[in-house]
Design a protein around this motif. Sequence first.
Motif, PDB file in Angstrom:
ATOM      1  N   VAL A 423       0.860  -1.186   0.000  1.00  0.00           N
ATOM      2  CA  VAL A 423       0.000   0.000   0.000  1.00  0.00           C
ATOM      3  C   VAL A 423       0.896   1.234   0.000  1.00  0.00           C
ATOM      4  CG1 VAL A 423      -1.825   1.230   1.199  1.00  0.00           C
ATOM      5  CG2 VAL A 423      -1.770  -1.272   1.274  1.00  0.00           C
ATOM      6  N   ARG A 441       2.899  -1.186   4.340  1.00  0.00           N
ATOM      7  CA  ARG A 441       2.622   0.199   3.947  1.00  0.00           C
ATOM      8  C   ARG A 441       3.931   0.928   3.723  1.00  0.00           C
ATOM      9  NH1 ARG A 441      -1.406  -1.596   7.041  1.00  0.00           N
ATOM     10  NH2 ARG A 441      -3.532  -1.074   6.397  1.00  0.00           N
ATOM     11  N   CYS A 466      -2.469   0.567  -4.483  1.00  0.00           N
ATOM     12  CA  CYS A 466      -1.839  -0.613  -3.903  1.00  0.00           C
ATOM     13  C   CYS A 466      -1.622  -1.657  -4.989  1.00  0.00           C
ATOM     14  CB  CYS A 466      -2.671  -1.181  -2.758  1.00  0.00           C
ATOM     15  SG  CYS A 466      -4.344  -1.663  -3.198  1.00  0.00           S
TER      16      CYS A 466
END
Length: 505
Positions: A423, A441, A466
């Motif tokens: 992400v 992330r 993503c």
Amino acid sequence: MTDDFAADVLICGAGAAGLTLGIELARRGISFRLIDKRAQPFHGSRGKGLQPRTQEIFEDLGILDKTVAAGGVYPPLRAYHPDGSYSDRDPVERLDPTPTEPYHLALMVPQFVTERIMRDRLAELGHMAEFECELTGFEQDDNGVTARIAGPTGQATIRTRYLIGADGGRSFVRGALGVDFPGKTLGVRALVADVTLTGLERDAWHQFNDGDMERMVAICPLAGTDLFQVQAPVPVDGENDLSAEGLNRILRERTSRSDMAVNSVAWASAYAMNARLADRYRVGRTFLVGDAAHIHPPTGGQGLNTSVQDAYNIGWKLAAVLSGAQDRLLDTYERERRPIAEAVLGLSTRLLEAQKQGGMRRGREVHQLDVGYPDSPLSTELPERSHGVRAGNRAPDAPVKGAAGQPSRLFRLFQGPHWTLLVFEDRRDMVAPRPGLHIYRLGTGGDVVDAWGHVREAYGLAPGECVLIRPDGYVGATFDADAIPRLEIYLSNVGVDWFKGAGVR
């Protein structure tokens, strides 16, 4: 009535393809049996080249370091001229590694060494191949396969959910299925032999009479061993003397040298080169992988590599379906892998023609780093992208740092049987955690830091986007924040469903 299954999967053939599949299933906790009618493991070097993409797979399987330690890089190709002089050149294009492609050189590892390392890895995972155990027949129904096997202790009938034919170019499984194997014989017959030999140094791949298909002979030191591999075209008809005496006769006739001699033969074979592709890879609950599905000339070093990648593709899909994913996921195996084999047949045949002219050199096209599945039903882009990494592409590597400051790589994050979701620049909980999915992330406040910008450069994703990486290292899908409900559907379809983690099923 409840079936009494001896194993979820029966793999017929314990060569490189069967062993790869065994490792894939073992590390996912799937029950299987791996059988081979041979009395002992293959002990020759027919496939000795491991391409960069296969090296990436071996890193994921946990055997790359052992493989590199057991082998080496290809030596220069030394071509001998009629006047007794010689010239050296690289048989492969040598490129430096990059952040996205960490392996650019083919490794030379004799096939028997590669398969031994794979058997050792399988043993670490608690499994072993059963040699001198032959599949003699089978029938399928809607629920599974009834297989008859014969071994040292007699005959037995077992039930399995799926049968995999990894049993080579003369596949019993393919024949029993009635699957056609169209193609052609290429009019070239060759011998290959692993020998001990004196009179040549081990610093080069020695080649005599390059381009002369009646007199050519190549003698290559096999990395990690004290053996040489002898290769030579031979007449299409007639018997071939593969003893030390017979090989010495060929060497004397074709090199006019009396200072080298074959002392012993560890393994030898004569074979006709073919290019053939199975009409189908799946019939019911039975699948074909590796040479059972495709055979081609050895030029280009593609055979073992393509077989390993077949097994790497179907392994995670079998595990997903056995864990609850829809059966149609298995249809993507043929959809993705058969076009790759078709392209490899064309490449290997073209390289064979170049070898006949004395001009073969292997470039990037043999590395298999550009293999992808953009047309697969599993390749999804929401919204469709015109830049950066695309669904179906091989997922690039990149150096990164963890939030705690330690260096790492994307390949290290991908390693294992799970899916991976990256992400970019978004701190929201876009997707709920679940078994089989690792979420990272990147960006400010993330747990992974793109310290050198290589991730952004390779993936080309904007904030809020993503990318979903499949267990076999290909991009399954790219999504932005508006398409997260579709991502949930995608994950459910491939068996990565948060309901399993919530205990609802």
